[in-house]
Motif scaffolding. Structure first.
Motif, mmCIF file in Angstrom:
data_model
loop_
_atom_site.group_PDB
_atom_site.id
_atom_site.type_symbol
_atom_site.label_atom_id
_atom_site.label_comp_id
_atom_site.label_asym_id
_atom_site.label_seq_id
_atom_site.Cartn_x
_atom_site.Cartn_y
_atom_site.Cartn_z
ATOM 1 N N THR A 173 26.979 39.228 57.029
ATOM 2 C CA THR A 173 25.944 38.448 56.348
ATOM 3 C C THR A 173 26.321 38.074 54.916
ATOM 4 O O THR A 173 26.161 36.926 54.493
ATOM 5 C CB THR A 173 24.610 39.229 56.331
ATOM 6 N N GLY A 174 26.807 39.032 54.135
ATOM 7 C CA GLY A 174 27.094 38.767 52.728
ATOM 8 C C GLY A 174 28.554 38.808 52.359
ATOM 9 O O GLY A 174 28.950 38.296 51.314
ATOM 10 N N GLY A 175 29.365 39.485 53.177
ATOM 11 C CA GLY A 175 30.788 39.568 52.886
ATOM 12 C C GLY A 175 31.175 40.858 52.181
ATOM 13 O O GLY A 175 30.324 41.690 51.820
ATOM 14 N N ALA A 176 32.477 41.034 51.958
ATOM 15 C CA ALA A 176 33.021 42.258 51.381
ATOM 16 C C ALA A 176 32.454 42.610 50.008
ATOM 17 O O ALA A 176 32.261 43.803 49.718
ATOM 18 C CB ALA A 176 34.545 42.152 51.310
ATOM 19 N N PRO A 177 32.175 41.651 49.105
ATOM 20 C CA PRO A 177 31.675 42.032 47.781
ATOM 21 C C PRO A 177 30.429 42.902 47.824
ATOM 22 O O PRO A 177 30.293 43.847 47.037
ATOM 23 C CB PRO A 177 31.395 40.680 47.109
ATOM 24 N N TRP A 178 29.521 42.599 48.750
ATOM 25 C CA TRP A 178 28.264 43.365 48.803
ATOM 26 C C TRP A 178 28.496 44.773 49.348
ATOM 27 O O TRP A 178 27.833 45.733 48.912
ATOM 28 C CB TRP A 178 27.229 42.617 49.640
ATOM 29 N N ALA A 179 29.433 44.929 50.276
ATOM 30 C CA ALA A 179 29.772 46.265 50.757
ATOM 31 C C ALA A 179 30.367 47.100 49.622
ATOM 32 O O ALA A 179 30.066 48.302 49.481
ATOM 33 C CB ALA A 179 30.762 46.170 51.920
ATOM 34 N N LEU A 180 31.201 46.496 48.801
ATOM 35 C CA LEU A 180 31.799 47.202 47.675
ATOM 36 C C LEU A 180 30.757 47.547 46.610
ATOM 37 O O LEU A 180 30.835 48.600 45.966
ATOM 38 C CB LEU A 180 32.914 46.357 47.063
#
Length: 433
Positions: A173-180
């Protein structure tokens, strides 16, 4: 949670201690974030490079600092208040996670940047982990240590279940930046937990011991005690030949099954399910079989189960196999770690724990890099199955040549029996090689 209510559930007895609950819950939140970052970065590196060697190298960089820094971390943890020491280390970890997050949001995340920060993370983790292990030993009595170690492994693997599942959703949904970003914020839970734990202070007189003599004494004890030496060598071999299945999950999902983040998340979570199940079952199994017999059985079974995982023809069969592999891996490391900690007094536990971490880190760093490199040349399945079979062969050889070898791990260490006459291992003064 009163200890009385947990007395019949031996695996859960450590939850009867307030400070352990605080440490456990804070670590769980942080590990959920860490596994979100691990999956996001694993998918990123594998997708960008398309090479198992690159994925294995990044995983190895996290553990490579253990070669040098583990003994230093153990000695430092025995010199300072472990709660304050952990708080400083947690702030450094949060700062490194924040750097990754900023790079990702600004579109500057690259494989070299991931490699550098993974190495720095590895340095910090190596210095912090012995203090965390020693803090757990301080907040529970010896009779509940196996429960505490099992539950600590369980929370780590609950993070392995929840983190990748959340990461798969966030990546879609949001991509790697949000997981980080989630991982960066998760370190707040550790700081809150440490604030709520009662101050532990220094352990005994060891805070006055100089750094290098302290490191030397821990190494001498591990080398000179037959039971400790066997446990350390077992940790080294299992981490080199079997443990790389953890770092190579993205490679298996993407290269073998031609799938992406969802398949990687499934396998990582399935391993966590197996480990959590093992944590719940370990207490009754230890009471029924004994710690030594259970450890020997797990070490003999883990090789064949690892081979079955790597040979699985479909993703779903691989997920089923990694449940069993995760359970055996968790039970093996819990048995090894608990046996090591019970053989030494508290004032040396951080140093001996650091040597255990060093064996685990060195073996894993070499194993995951070498297996990843060879997988690009001879195939993922061939090299990983070969390593699993080799581990089984080594276990059977030890069993045949020295059938009673692990009996040395049950008795109290000769170094610390009351009335020892060996002047070189007294606990009230520094030693040297």
């Amino acid at each position: 949670m009163p200890a009385l209510h947990l007395s019949r559930f031996s695996s859960l007895r450590a939850f009867g201690h307030r400070d352990f609950v605080h440490v456990w819950s804070g670590a769980l939140v942080s590990n959920i974030g860490t596994w979100m970052e691990t999956l996001a970065l694993g998918v990123f590196v594998t997708t960008v490079t398309g090479r198992a060697e690159a994925t294995g190298t990044i995983a190895a960089l996290t553990y490579l600092p253990a070669v040098v820094l583990s003994p230093v971390g153990g000695a430092l943890a025995d010199r300072f208040d472990r709660r304050a020491y952990l708080a400083v280390g947690t702030l450094v970890q949060a700062l490194l996670a924040a750097v990754l997050t900023v790079l990702a949001f600004t579109g500057r995340l690259s494989v070299p940047a991931v490699a550098v920060i993974s190495f720095l993370n590895g340095c910090t983790n190596t210095l912090v982990n012995p203090a965390f292990s020693a803090l757990i030993n301080q907040v529970v009595p010896p009779e509940d240590l196996h429960s505490a170690v099992s539950l600590n492994s369980a929370q780590y693997n609950l993070g392995r279940i929840i983190g990748p599942s959340l990461a798969a959703v966030v990546l879609a949904t949001g991509g790697a930046p949000w997981a980080l970003l989630v991982n960066t914020l998760s370190f707040l839970a550790v700081l809150v937990a440490l604030w709520r734990v009662q101050p532990q202070g220094r352990v005994g007189a060891q805070g006055r011991e100089e750094l290098w003599p302290g490191i030397c004494r821990g190494a001498r004890v591990a080398r000179g005690d037959a039971g400790l030496f066997l446990l350390m060598m077992s940790t080294l071999v299992i981490s080199a030949l079997v443990a790389p299945f953890i770092g190579l999950v993205p490679v298996f999902a993407i290269r073998v099954f031609n799938q992406g983040a969802a398949a990687t998340s499934l396998l990582v979570a399935a391993q966590g399910v197996g480990a959590v199940c093992a944590a719940v079952m370990l207490g009754p199994l230890v009471e029924r079989l004994g710690r030594r017999r259970l450890l020997e059985g797990c070490l003999l079974l883990i090789g064949p189960v690892a081979a079955l995982y790597w040979l699985a023809p479909t993703l779903h069969l691989a997920a089923l196999a990694i449940v069993g592999l995760g359970a055996l891996y968790m039970a093996s490391l819990t048995g090894l770690n608990t046996s090591i900690q019970l053989r030494v007094p508290r004032e040396l536990q951080a140093r001996i724990s650091s040597l255990y971490s060093m064996m685990l880190g060195v073996g894993y760093a070499v194993g995951v890099w070498l297996q990843g490199s060879l997988a690009d040349r001879v195939g993922v399945r061939f090299i990983t199955v070969t390593c699993a079979v080799l581990f089984l062969a080594l276990g059977l050889t030890l069993r045949l040549l020295r059938p009673r070898a692990f009996e040395a791990t049950e008795a109290p260490s000769d170094f610390f029996r009351s009335g020892t006459s060996n002047p070189s291992v007294h606990l009230d003064g520094p030693g040297e090689f």
